[in-house]
Scaffold this active site. Sequence first.
Site, short mmCIF file in Angstrom:
data_model
loop_
_atom_site.label_atom_id
_atom_site.label_comp_id
_atom_site.label_asym_id
_atom_site.label_seq_id
_atom_site.Cartn_x
_atom_site.Cartn_y
_atom_site.Cartn_z
N SER A 65 0.81 -1.22 0.00
CA SER A 65 0.00 0.00 0.00
C SER A 65 0.85 1.28 0.00
O SER A 65 1.67 1.48 -0.88
CB SER A 65 -0.93 -0.08 1.22
OG SER A 65 -1.76 1.01 1.30
N ASP A 279 -1.65 1.37 -3.57
CA ASP A 279 -2.44 0.29 -4.15
C ASP A 279 -3.86 0.75 -4.48
O ASP A 279 -4.74 -0.06 -4.74
CB ASP A 279 -2.45 -0.95 -3.24
CG ASP A 279 -3.08 -0.68 -1.88
OD1 ASP A 279 -3.18 0.50 -1.49
OD2 ASP A 279 -3.47 -1.65 -1.21
N ASP A 281 -6.36 2.09 -2.78
CA ASP A 281 -7.57 1.89 -1.98
C ASP A 281 -7.86 3.08 -1.08
O ASP A 281 -8.81 3.05 -0.31
CB ASP A 281 -7.52 0.57 -1.18
CG ASP A 281 -6.38 0.50 -0.20
OD1 ASP A 281 -5.57 1.46 -0.14
OD2 ASP A 281 -6.27 -0.53 0.50
N ALA A 372 -10.02 8.73 8.34
CA ALA A 372 -9.63 10.09 7.99
C ALA A 372 -8.61 10.10 6.85
O ALA A 372 -8.56 11.02 6.04
CB ALA A 372 -9.06 10.79 9.22
N ASN A 373 -7.82 9.01 6.74
CA ASN A 373 -6.80 8.95 5.70
C ASN A 373 -7.35 8.68 4.31
O ASN A 373 -6.61 8.56 3.34
CB ASN A 373 -5.74 7.90 6.07
CG ASN A 373 -6.35 6.50 6.17
OD1 ASN A 373 -7.30 6.17 5.48
ND2 ASN A 373 -5.78 5.68 7.04
N ARG A 499 -1.86 5.23 20.21
CA ARG A 499 -2.13 3.79 20.01
C ARG A 499 -0.94 3.17 19.27
O ARG A 499 -0.27 3.87 18.49
CB ARG A 499 -3.43 3.56 19.22
CG ARG A 499 -3.50 4.29 17.91
CD ARG A 499 -4.71 3.90 17.10
NE ARG A 499 -4.54 2.63 16.42
CZ ARG A 499 -3.88 2.49 15.28
NH1 ARG A 499 -3.31 3.51 14.68
NH2 ARG A 499 -3.76 1.30 14.72
N PRO A 500 -0.70 1.87 19.52
CA PRO A 500 0.37 1.23 18.76
C PRO A 500 -0.08 1.01 17.33
O PRO A 500 -1.22 0.60 17.10
CB PRO A 500 0.56 -0.11 19.48
CG PRO A 500 -0.69 -0.36 20.22
CD PRO A 500 -1.38 0.95 20.46
N SER A 501 0.78 1.31 16.35
CA SER A 501 0.42 1.09 14.94
C SER A 501 0.30 -0.40 14.68
O SER A 501 0.99 -1.21 15.29
CB SER A 501 1.51 1.69 14.06
OG SER A 501 1.47 1.08 12.79
N ARG A 508 1.59 5.67 17.48
CA ARG A 508 1.08 6.87 16.82
C ARG A 508 0.46 7.81 17.85
O ARG A 508 -0.23 7.37 18.78
CB ARG A 508 0.01 6.53 15.79
CG ARG A 508 0.55 5.80 14.61
CD ARG A 508 -0.42 5.85 13.43
NE ARG A 508 -0.12 4.80 12.47
CZ ARG A 508 0.91 4.81 11.63
NH1 ARG A 508 1.74 5.84 11.62
NH2 ARG A 508 1.12 3.81 10.80
P1 NG1 Z 1 -1.81 1.78 11.62
O1 NG1 Z 1 -0.39 1.64 11.18
O2 NG1 Z 1 -2.35 0.64 12.43
O3 NG1 Z 1 -2.08 3.13 12.19
C1 NG1 Z 1 -2.54 2.48 9.13
C2 NG1 Z 1 -3.64 3.51 9.11
C3 NG1 Z 1 -4.97 2.80 9.17
C4 NG1 Z 1 -5.12 1.75 8.08
C5 NG1 Z 1 -3.88 0.86 8.02
C6 NG1 Z 1 -3.86 -0.06 6.84
C7 NG1 Z 1 -3.69 5.74 10.13
C8 NG1 Z 1 -3.54 6.54 11.36
N1 NG1 Z 1 -3.54 4.43 10.25
O4 NG1 Z 1 -2.70 1.72 10.29
O5 NG1 Z 1 -5.99 3.73 9.13
O6 NG1 Z 1 -5.41 2.35 6.85
O7 NG1 Z 1 -2.67 1.63 8.00
O8 NG1 Z 1 -3.41 0.50 5.66
O9 NG1 Z 1 -3.92 6.32 9.06
ZN ZN Z 2 -3.67 1.19 0.42
#
Ligand code: NG1
Ligand code: ZN
Length: 545
Positions: A65, A279, A281, A372-373, A499-501, A508
């Site tokens: 992605s 990608d 999406d 939001a992204n 929160r942990p990513s 994050r």
């Molecule tokens: P993580 O890395 O868990 O924050 C990120 C995006 C998610 C989601 C995933 C999958 C943010 C803050 N986080 O996740 O919304 O899209 O990647 O691609 O944008």
């Molecule tokens: Zn993507």
Amino acid sequence: MAQFEKVSQKSKVHPKPEGLTLQYGTAGFRTHATHLDHIMFRMGLLATLRSKKTKSTIGVMVTASHNPEEDNGVKLIDPMGEMVTVVWEGYATQLANAEQDSLLKELKDIIKKEDIDMSEPASVYIGKDTRPSSVSLSQAVLDGVSSLGGKTHDYGLVTTPQLHYMVCCCNTNGCYGSPTIEGYYQKLSQAFLQLTQNALNRTDDQKRLLVDGANGIGALKMREMEPFLRSELQVVLSNDGSSGKLNHMCGADYVKVQQKAPQGMNMGVGERCCSFDGDADRIVYYYTDSKGCFHLLDGDKIATLISTYLKELLTQAELNLQIAVVQTAYANGSSTRYLEDVMKVTVCCTKTGVKHLHHAAQEYDIGVYFEANGHGTVLFSKAAQKQIQELMKDPNTNDERKRAVKLLESTINLINQTVGDAISDMLVIEAVLAIRGMSAQDWDAIYTDLPNRQLKVTVSDRRVIDTTDAERRAVSPKGLQDTIDMLVKKYKSARSFVRPSGTEDVVRVYAEADTQESADSLAHEVSLAVYRLAGGIGDEPKPLH
Ligand code: NG1
Ligand code: ZN
């Protein structure tokens, strides 16, 4: 059994580096491409088992992605085009981490637990993004499937949502559409052309849209689709992959996180622009005003635009269907307030990751979900779709109602309901703006975003952070939430959470407040708290200004 003999032989060609453990996270497996060959082979095996179990076609998408070009990843797609279930995510992790000599044991364990009839046929659809590593990695998936005797269809270069669409088309016997790239373009473009017929006197300027393809697959697919749109949309494509690097200084994630335009885009004042991710999406829109100020129209603004439009159509069609918007903690506070207080729609908040939003959206007649992204789509329940179709056929429906119902029907056809889809979302947005005669500025003016900032903190083990309340509050480590609460109180209209990513080895931090300075300062202070209380490593976070 001869079946397992082949797996055993082939797995030696795709060996697991000893000691390497990976987790099927928010978006499948994702890491540096050089660590993924064995994972791909094993996901080929698992997809074959899933196909036998569900007696359906399963999808495997090779992509990382929005992550850097050097990374790669893999996601499994379930029969209706949705993300694979949580239990099978667990099997994915189990199989991925089995050392070489226990792979067969783990495989047989899954077969036993799920009571899989190995004599069932299996069918797996495979797709990949434009990363150089995707070529050999998707070959490893194909090897995995064939070593368990499954049938494969390799779609080659496709966007993630296109592969989701193919899987859904196949398992609904064509009801959702025809499982070909051409079928996808035809379905979406027909619906788009039907919708734009309702927009009168559009000028060429209004039909013009600047698209940043993130130097990825979305750019290639946009080029292929252009002729189908018959100039009703005039796309000016940049970052089309001909020279730049994938996701580098461009793409939806860069634009959203940096809150600035991508490189390589020649933006005129007020011109509508959008960026896909690697990608395709995700999508975000933006423009610059006459003062050169950059304005972002993110997933929250998209959800607001689409839900307002749908709500109006429901009123005009006199249809009593419940519409809800699903967001995550990252949704801008202003968007939530606008949706609840002005639009009077139900808003629900879930954990990050589209599978959570998707499930929540399935609970409503119409569920609009967006992160939001810019990752999101709209789900229409079967009952809602049936009501709309019946009203369409009813001879007693008057012309005004019929027009609204027809618009709803075409909108449903334009939306990729399987997963967020940059191309489909873009066409929906373009159609809505055209029908309502709105510019990017008009859309932006619906509500004003609260200034916000997203930061990352590296810690030695991000699992020490545990969250609750849809990730809005941290329950561990001790004292962290109290500190955040105390810091938030120092600023006006402020909110912050950590929160942990699920896709990167970081924590994050998100903060919003009444001014950009305050949002930046709060984000910094919270980052410091994470660094100090959750085992930060490397240099201490520095202030942004
Ligand atoms: P993580 O890395 O868990 O924050 C990120 C995006 C998610 C989601 C995933 C999958 C943010 C803050 N986080 O996740 O919304 O899209 O990647 O691609 O944008
Ligand atoms: Zn993507």
